[in-house]
Design a protein around this motif. Sequence first.
Motif, PDB file in Angstrom:
ATOM      1  N   TYR A   1      44.664  39.984  40.305  1.00  0.00           N
ATOM      2  CA  TYR A   1      43.370  39.704  39.687  1.00  0.00           C
ATOM      3  C   TYR A   1      43.436  38.550  38.623  1.00  0.00           C
ATOM      4  O   TYR A   1      42.513  39.051  37.686  1.00  0.00           O
ATOM      5  CB  TYR A   1      42.738  41.022  39.406  1.00  0.00           C
ATOM      6  CG  TYR A   1      42.831  42.038  40.532  1.00  0.00           C
ATOM      7  CD1 TYR A   1      41.902  41.806  41.509  1.00  0.00           C
ATOM      8  CD2 TYR A   1      43.590  43.123  40.492  1.00  0.00           C
ATOM      9  CE1 TYR A   1      41.787  42.507  42.751  1.00  0.00           C
ATOM     10  CE2 TYR A   1      43.512  43.910  41.721  1.00  0.00           C
ATOM     11  CZ  TYR A   1      42.714  43.730  42.572  1.00  0.00           C
ATOM     12  OH  TYR A   1      42.443  44.454  43.690  1.00  0.00           O
ATOM     13  N   SER A   2      44.483  38.036  38.428  1.00  0.00           N
ATOM     14  CA  SER A   2      44.772  37.123  37.228  1.00  0.00           C
ATOM     15  C   SER A   2      43.391  36.305  36.707  1.00  0.00           C
ATOM     16  O   SER A   2      43.206  35.834  35.775  1.00  0.00           O
ATOM     17  CB  SER A   2      46.130  36.237  37.286  1.00  0.00           C
ATOM     18  OG  SER A   2      45.856  35.219  38.356  1.00  0.00           O
ATOM     19  N   GLU A   3      42.695  35.739  37.942  1.00  0.00           N
ATOM     20  CA  GLU A   3      41.600  34.821  37.734  1.00  0.00           C
ATOM     21  C   GLU A   3      40.158  35.679  37.132  1.00  0.00           C
ATOM     22  O   GLU A   3      39.550  34.983  36.624  1.00  0.00           O
ATOM     23  CB  GLU A   3      41.050  34.099  38.835  1.00  0.00           C
ATOM     24  CG  GLU A   3      40.386  34.955  40.003  1.00  0.00           C
ATOM     25  CD  GLU A   3      41.049  36.002  41.007  1.00  0.00           C
ATOM     26  OE1 GLU A   3      40.676  36.822  41.584  1.00  0.00           O
ATOM     27  OE2 GLU A   3      42.321  36.084  40.612  1.00  0.00           O
ATOM     28  N   TYR A   4      40.259  36.896  37.100  1.00  0.00           N
ATOM     29  CA  TYR A   4      39.182  37.538  36.317  1.00  0.00           C
ATOM     30  C   TYR A   4      39.050  37.579  34.892  1.00  0.00           C
ATOM     31  O   TYR A   4      40.217  37.520  34.215  1.00  0.00           O
ATOM     32  CB  TYR A   4      39.189  39.160  36.818  1.00  0.00           C
ATOM     33  CG  TYR A   4      38.816  39.157  38.190  1.00  0.00           C
ATOM     34  CD1 TYR A   4      37.342  39.478  38.350  1.00  0.00           C
ATOM     35  CD2 TYR A   4      39.633  39.244  39.325  1.00  0.00           C
ATOM     36  CE1 TYR A   4      36.986  39.864  39.879  1.00  0.00           C
ATOM     37  CE2 TYR A   4      39.211  39.610  40.659  1.00  0.00           C
ATOM     38  CZ  TYR A   4      37.823  39.927  40.709  1.00  0.00           C
ATOM     39  OH  TYR A   4      37.403  40.110  42.171  1.00  0.00           O
ATOM     40  N   GLU A   5      38.104  37.221  34.212  1.00  0.00           N
ATOM     41  CA  GLU A   5      37.715  36.950  32.926  1.00  0.00           C
ATOM     42  C   GLU A   5      37.134  38.258  32.441  1.00  0.00           C
ATOM     43  O   GLU A   5      36.112  38.860  33.111  1.00  0.00           O
ATOM     44  CB  GLU A   5      36.872  35.781  32.584  1.00  0.00           C
ATOM     45  CG  GLU A   5      37.693  34.414  32.767  1.00  0.00           C
ATOM     46  CD  GLU A   5      37.376  33.329  32.036  1.00  0.00           C
ATOM     47  OE1 GLU A   5      36.136  33.355  31.759  1.00  0.00           O
ATOM     48  OE2 GLU A   5      37.871  32.298  31.827  1.00  0.00           O
TER      49      GLU A   5
ATOM     50  N   SER B   1      41.444  35.976  30.343  1.00  0.00           N
ATOM     51  CA  SER B   1      41.678  36.410  31.747  1.00  0.00           C
ATOM     52  C   SER B   1      42.432  37.744  31.576  1.00  0.00           C
ATOM     53  O   SER B   1      42.935  38.013  30.641  1.00  0.00           O
ATOM     54  CB  SER B   1      42.563  35.154  32.124  1.00  0.00           C
ATOM     55  OG  SER B   1      43.819  35.324  31.709  1.00  0.00           O
TER      56      SER B   1
ATOM     57  N   GLU C   1      45.299  38.333  33.128  1.00  0.00           N
ATOM     58  CA  GLU C   1      46.567  38.077  32.968  1.00  0.00           C
ATOM     59  C   GLU C   1      46.723  38.058  31.176  1.00  0.00           C
ATOM     60  O   GLU C   1      47.926  38.715  30.794  1.00  0.00           O
ATOM     61  CB  GLU C   1      46.888  36.606  33.375  1.00  0.00           C
ATOM     62  CG  GLU C   1      48.360  36.406  33.209  1.00  0.00           C
ATOM     63  CD  GLU C   1      48.827  35.234  33.996  1.00  0.00           C
ATOM     64  OE1 GLU C   1      49.790  34.868  34.362  1.00  0.00           O
ATOM     65  OE2 GLU C   1      48.029  34.445  34.546  1.00  0.00           O
TER      66      GLU C   1
END
Length: 110
Positions: A68-72, A81, A83
Amino acid sequence: MADDKQGRDEQADDEKRRQREWMQEEARTRSDEEEPMRVDPSERLGDLDEALKSHDYPATTTELVEAYSEYELETQGGKKSLEDVLSATDDQIYDSAEDVHRRILGLIGR
């Protein structure tokens, strides 16, 4: 005031009036304050909330970041993010979406 039903009723009415006046004064005092961040945690996590609920647990921080690193996320300092938010922590094991939720909210609430 006499200690009878009428006296007690009058005291209760006075207390209600004072409470109402205090609340009105408090509202006037706070009217120029900035609005706090949204309180509803699901709103603060947005679409990530549903993704975390459907994830298989237990899961590690590393697994969650990879998935899910692309979730902001909306933080007090702006958007970050997942991440970036979780990079401040050691690799942990989460037993449920609620565990992850609490951890993220603790990190973005700083």
